[in-house]
Design a protein around this motif. Sequence first.
Motif, PDB file in Angstrom:
ATOM      1  N   GLU A 199       0.837  -1.572   0.077  1.00 23.82           N
ATOM      2  CA  GLU A 199       0.149   0.145   0.125  1.00 23.82           C
ATOM      3  C   GLU A 199       0.528   1.150   0.528  1.00 23.82           C
ATOM      4  O   GLU A 199       0.763   1.844  -0.695  1.00 23.82           O
ATOM      5  CB  GLU A 199      -0.892  -0.129   1.059  1.00 23.82           C
ATOM      6  N   VAL A 200       1.977   1.738   0.877  1.00 27.23           N
ATOM      7  CA  VAL A 200       2.555   2.370   0.913  1.00 27.23           C
ATOM      8  C   VAL A 200       3.618   3.223   0.192  1.00 27.23           C
ATOM      9  O   VAL A 200       3.707   3.968  -0.628  1.00 27.23           O
ATOM     10  CB  VAL A 200       3.816   2.577   2.203  1.00 27.23           C
ATOM     11  N   ALA A 201       4.192   2.029  -0.939  1.00 26.73           N
ATOM     12  CA  ALA A 201       4.500   1.771  -2.311  1.00 26.73           C
ATOM     13  C   ALA A 201       3.991   3.186  -3.581  1.00 26.73           C
ATOM     14  O   ALA A 201       4.235   3.065  -3.749  1.00 26.73           O
ATOM     15  CB  ALA A 201       4.385   0.839  -2.947  1.00 26.73           C
ATOM     16  N   LYS A 202       2.675   2.341  -2.989  1.00 24.47           N
ATOM     17  CA  LYS A 202       1.666   3.240  -3.756  1.00 24.47           C
ATOM     18  C   LYS A 202       1.507   4.807  -3.919  1.00 24.47           C
ATOM     19  O   LYS A 202       0.803   5.716  -5.009  1.00 24.47           O
ATOM     20  CB  LYS A 202      -0.100   2.821  -4.407  1.00 24.47           C
ATOM     21  N   VAL A 203       1.447   5.353  -2.966  1.00 20.52           N
ATOM     22  CA  VAL A 203       1.707   7.006  -2.398  1.00 20.52           C
ATOM     23  C   VAL A 203       3.205   7.488  -2.066  1.00 20.52           C
ATOM     24  O   VAL A 203       2.679   8.626  -2.293  1.00 20.52           O
ATOM     25  CB  VAL A 203       0.754   7.054  -1.252  1.00 20.52           C
ATOM     26  N   ALA A 204       3.864   7.064  -1.762  1.00 18.60           N
ATOM     27  CA  ALA A 204       5.224   7.373  -0.912  1.00 18.60           C
ATOM     28  C   ALA A 204       5.819   8.134  -2.083  1.00 18.60           C
ATOM     29  O   ALA A 204       6.427   7.447  -3.385  1.00 18.60           O
ATOM     30  CB  ALA A 204       5.791   6.433  -0.721  1.00 18.60           C
ATOM     31  N   SER A 205       6.444   9.346  -2.183  1.00 19.99           N
ATOM     32  CA  SER A 205       7.557   9.332  -3.130  1.00 19.99           C
ATOM     33  C   SER A 205       8.679   8.656  -2.867  1.00 19.99           C
ATOM     34  O   SER A 205       9.484   7.996  -3.610  1.00 19.99           O
ATOM     35  CB  SER A 205       8.003  11.332  -2.083  1.00 19.99           C
ATOM     36  N   HIS A 206       8.855   8.020  -1.711  1.00 17.56           N
ATOM     37  CA  HIS A 206      10.171   6.867  -1.827  1.00 17.56           C
ATOM     38  C   HIS A 206       9.979   6.174  -1.012  1.00 17.56           C
ATOM     39  O   HIS A 206       9.437   6.292   0.569  1.00 17.56           O
ATOM     40  CB  HIS A 206      11.239   7.714  -1.588  1.00 17.56           C
ATOM     41  N   LEU A 207      10.075   4.754  -1.241  1.00 15.97           N
ATOM     42  CA  LEU A 207      10.100   3.475  -0.167  1.00 15.97           C
ATOM     43  C   LEU A 207      11.024   2.800  -0.093  1.00 15.97           C
ATOM     44  O   LEU A 207      11.947   1.752  -1.007  1.00 15.97           O
ATOM     45  CB  LEU A 207       8.542   3.013  -0.231  1.00 15.97           C
ATOM     46  N   THR A 208      11.654   2.800   1.275  1.00 14.07           N
ATOM     47  CA  THR A 208      13.035   1.917   1.478  1.00 14.07           C
ATOM     48  C   THR A 208      12.087   0.467   2.683  1.00 14.07           C
ATOM     49  O   THR A 208      12.240   0.774   3.260  1.00 14.07           O
ATOM     50  CB  THR A 208      14.018   2.208   2.355  1.00 14.07           C
ATOM     51  N   VAL A 209      12.632  -0.395   2.127  1.00 11.60           N
ATOM     52  CA  VAL A 209      11.993  -1.495   2.958  1.00 11.60           C
ATOM     53  C   VAL A 209      13.183  -2.180   3.658  1.00 11.60           C
ATOM     54  O   VAL A 209      14.657  -2.612   3.135  1.00 11.60           O
ATOM     55  CB  VAL A 209      11.394  -2.517   1.941  1.00 11.60           C
ATOM     56  N   LEU A 210      13.712  -2.356   4.834  1.00 11.01           N
ATOM     57  CA  LEU A 210      14.356  -3.033   5.184  1.00 11.01           C
ATOM     58  C   LEU A 210      14.622  -4.126   6.524  1.00 11.01           C
ATOM     59  O   LEU A 210      13.474  -3.894   7.013  1.00 11.01           O
ATOM     60  CB  LEU A 210      15.112  -2.435   7.037  1.00 11.01           C
ATOM     61  N   GLN A 211      15.211  -5.455   5.188  1.00 13.77           N
ATOM     62  CA  GLN A 211      14.246  -6.540   5.739  1.00 13.77           C
ATOM     63  C   GLN A 211      16.070  -7.452   6.309  1.00 13.77           C
ATOM     64  O   GLN A 211      16.965  -6.964   5.360  1.00 13.77           O
ATOM     65  CB  GLN A 211      14.107  -7.159   4.419  1.00 13.77           C
ATOM     66  N   ARG A 212      15.308  -8.528   7.124  1.00 13.25           N
ATOM     67  CA  ARG A 212      16.499  -8.964   7.428  1.00 13.25           C
ATOM     68  C   ARG A 212      16.034 -10.307   7.387  1.00 13.25           C
ATOM     69  O   ARG A 212      16.929 -11.338   7.070  1.00 13.25           O
ATOM     70  CB  ARG A 212      16.109  -9.374   9.124  1.00 13.25           C
ATOM     71  N   THR A 213      14.590 -11.066   7.476  1.00 15.26           N
ATOM     72  CA  THR A 213      14.376 -12.198   6.378  1.00 15.26           C
ATOM     73  C   THR A 213      13.337 -12.312   6.029  1.00 15.26           C
ATOM     74  O   THR A 213      12.432 -11.250   6.177  1.00 15.26           O
ATOM     75  CB  THR A 213      13.891 -13.073   7.746  1.00 15.26           C
ATOM     76  N   PRO A 214      13.449 -13.289   4.569  1.00 16.42           N
ATOM     77  CA  PRO A 214      12.269 -12.598   3.619  1.00 16.42           C
ATOM     78  C   PRO A 214      11.763 -13.825   3.983  1.00 16.42           C
ATOM     79  O   PRO A 214      11.431 -14.826   4.842  1.00 16.42           O
ATOM     80  CB  PRO A 214      13.098 -12.661   2.320  1.00 16.42           C
ATOM     81  N   SER A 215       9.713 -13.505   3.899  1.00 23.22           N
ATOM     82  CA  SER A 215       9.181 -14.539   3.715  1.00 23.22           C
ATOM     83  C   SER A 215       8.851 -14.421   2.403  1.00 23.22           C
ATOM     84  O   SER A 215       9.056 -14.292   1.473  1.00 23.22           O
ATOM     85  CB  SER A 215       7.701 -13.401   4.449  1.00 23.22           C
ATOM     86  N   TYR A 216       7.769 -15.530   2.528  1.00 23.04           N
ATOM     87  CA  TYR A 216       7.223 -16.514   1.304  1.00 23.04           C
ATOM     88  C   TYR A 216       6.144 -15.552   0.926  1.00 23.04           C
ATOM     89  O   TYR A 216       5.269 -15.837   1.663  1.00 23.04           O
ATOM     90  CB  TYR A 216       7.082 -18.062   1.583  1.00 23.04           C
ATOM     91  N   VAL A 217       6.058 -15.316   0.358  1.00 24.86           N
ATOM     92  CA  VAL A 217       4.673 -14.728  -0.279  1.00 24.86           C
ATOM     93  C   VAL A 217       3.561 -15.103  -1.369  1.00 24.86           C
ATOM     94  O   VAL A 217       4.311 -14.974  -2.369  1.00 24.86           O
ATOM     95  CB  VAL A 217       4.647 -13.109   0.185  1.00 24.86           C
ATOM     96  N   ILE A 218       2.845 -15.623  -0.967  1.00 23.17           N
ATOM     97  CA  ILE A 218       2.116 -15.887  -1.973  1.00 23.17           C
ATOM     98  C   ILE A 218       0.973 -14.607  -2.301  1.00 23.17           C
ATOM     99  O   ILE A 218       0.322 -14.418  -1.603  1.00 23.17           O
ATOM    100  CB  ILE A 218       0.643 -16.948  -0.797  1.00 23.17           C
TER     101      ILE A 218
END
Length: 552
Positions: A199-218
């Motif tokens: 959702e944030v990616a749709k409106v933010a001028s810039h989004l940085t995601v800080l990831q420690r462990t990736p999830s499996y996303v279905i």
Amino acid sequence: MTQSHPDQGAEELELAIVGAGFAGLHMLYRAVGSQRKVRLFEGGSSVGGTWHWNRYPGARVDIESMAYSYAFSPELQQDWDWTERYSPQSELLRYANHVADRFQLRPYIQLNTFIVSAVFDEARHRWTLTTHAGERIVARYCVLATGLLHAAKRVPIPGLEQYAGLQAYTSQWPEGTDLTGKRVVVIGTGSSGVQTISEVAKVASHLTVLQRTPSYVIPARNHRLDPEYVRSIKARYDELRARQFESMGGFFPLTFLDDPHPKFNALEVSAEQRKAIYDAHWEAGGLSFYTAFKDLLLDPAANETLAEYVRGKIREAVRDPVTAEKLVPKYPILARRLCAGTGYYEVYNQPNVDLIDVNQSPIERAVPEGLVVGGKLLACDVIIFATGFDALTGAIEKIDIRGRGGRTIREHWADGAVTYAGMMCAGFPNLIMMNGPTSPSAFWAPIQIAEYQADWIERCLDYLAREGFDCIEPRAECEPYWMEMVERTAAPTLFAKVRSWYYGDNIPGKKHRMLIYLGGYAAYCAECESGAAQGYRKFMLSASRTRAEVAA
Ligand code: NA7
């Protein structure tokens, strides 16, 4: 001069319930129906529990709403119309409020009231609860329906107090936050992070995601529900619930209602058949992969076939191969909570979105302009913490609970949470947890577990009153017995091979110990019934002096 008891004048209840989520509301409904003197205390300004607190952008349930809902009232099931396959937070909150109104529960609910301590009076067999405002309530029995995912995990970033922008926890979302045109950082990529990021990616001028462990996303494949489909499920609700109660996970996908149980092990079928089954589940969306094959959570080789399938989907979806590799989980699939997302991986193809792996570039400190990550300043207007929860035990341990001999629940659980049947602890009489640690809770349908537990509690309180008792606690030997059952069901599974909040691993210093019973609903209920059989043989029952005197 005789000294008055400190609780003199305090209101005396038969039952105090803490928490107005789905579990607490149902317990209240049952207690009101039995005409108990009951009151429910809720810290929030509304009923709804999880769905009151978690208001972050994109918050929605990832179990189909027609299953993730109360089963106890056929009329409610028929009358309520879910509008989407996976309801958004606002609709779930409306549902909780509807239940409170429909069953006339509001007069018994005290909102905006945090219970901060609970102390057991051994002579009088009463709990004294104290609210954050200093009000004291005395209750014979206390039910903690405080939520399995409630106490937010805080991330201690040095210098955070200097940060000039907005800090927002997904689980305590600041009302009215507008992220349009903002530079946003999201920390955390579990279910909450995944929903927020899309959702944030749709409106933010810039989004940085800080990831420690990736999830499996279905892909969730959420959609509005066709009224004809709703009618067809409502016509089969009894069958749906019966199938749900038989299932191991509690949340089987409705798409597979006619064929809910896996028949084969993953390696028993040909590679083509396996792919066809995975394709069907990928197209169905959501969490349906849990039921694709019998052995996905037992056999590492079987699990790897599904993990590779989903890894392939991630590599297809993300254009930049370096980013894709960061997003590809390397651990067994399903062993940490699967996430359901909407356009999640595609977000990383957007020019306004970056992904940083904090294992390679750690979050070093905060400064007024943002975060220093991997030695570089990451300037931002908002930091969103989607960093999870001190699951199952956190909300209970936040309350200063003192049982027999003044022993605290934190002391009792210092070496990991131990309970009997996820409901009660030795030395803490008359204190009953709903969806507590070592109950099936998070790996079954928490609403239906709560319905069963409320029924068990009601029958128990009736029995105690009938037989002249006012105190119940599990026999000390029942705790190690139950913990052995919990460990024994988890040990052969792949859950035991990865680090996750199911084992408390996400909280520094928390004992690594399985917090969820994986034996399924039928086995869980059988245990609870066996504990209650022959006059509650797995419990010690007694009567307080005052009660014995009254009886004499
Ligand atoms: P989760 O699933 O516990 O996710 C929390 C996320 O936050 C996860 O990616 C964590 O990485 C990350 N995290 C936590 N602490 C840190 C620090 N210190 N630094 C960086 N990243 C961190 O919580 P959710 O709210 O998303 O979901 C909870 C449940 O709600 C979910 O399982 C469903 O059942 C519904 P980590 O994995 O610890 O490396």
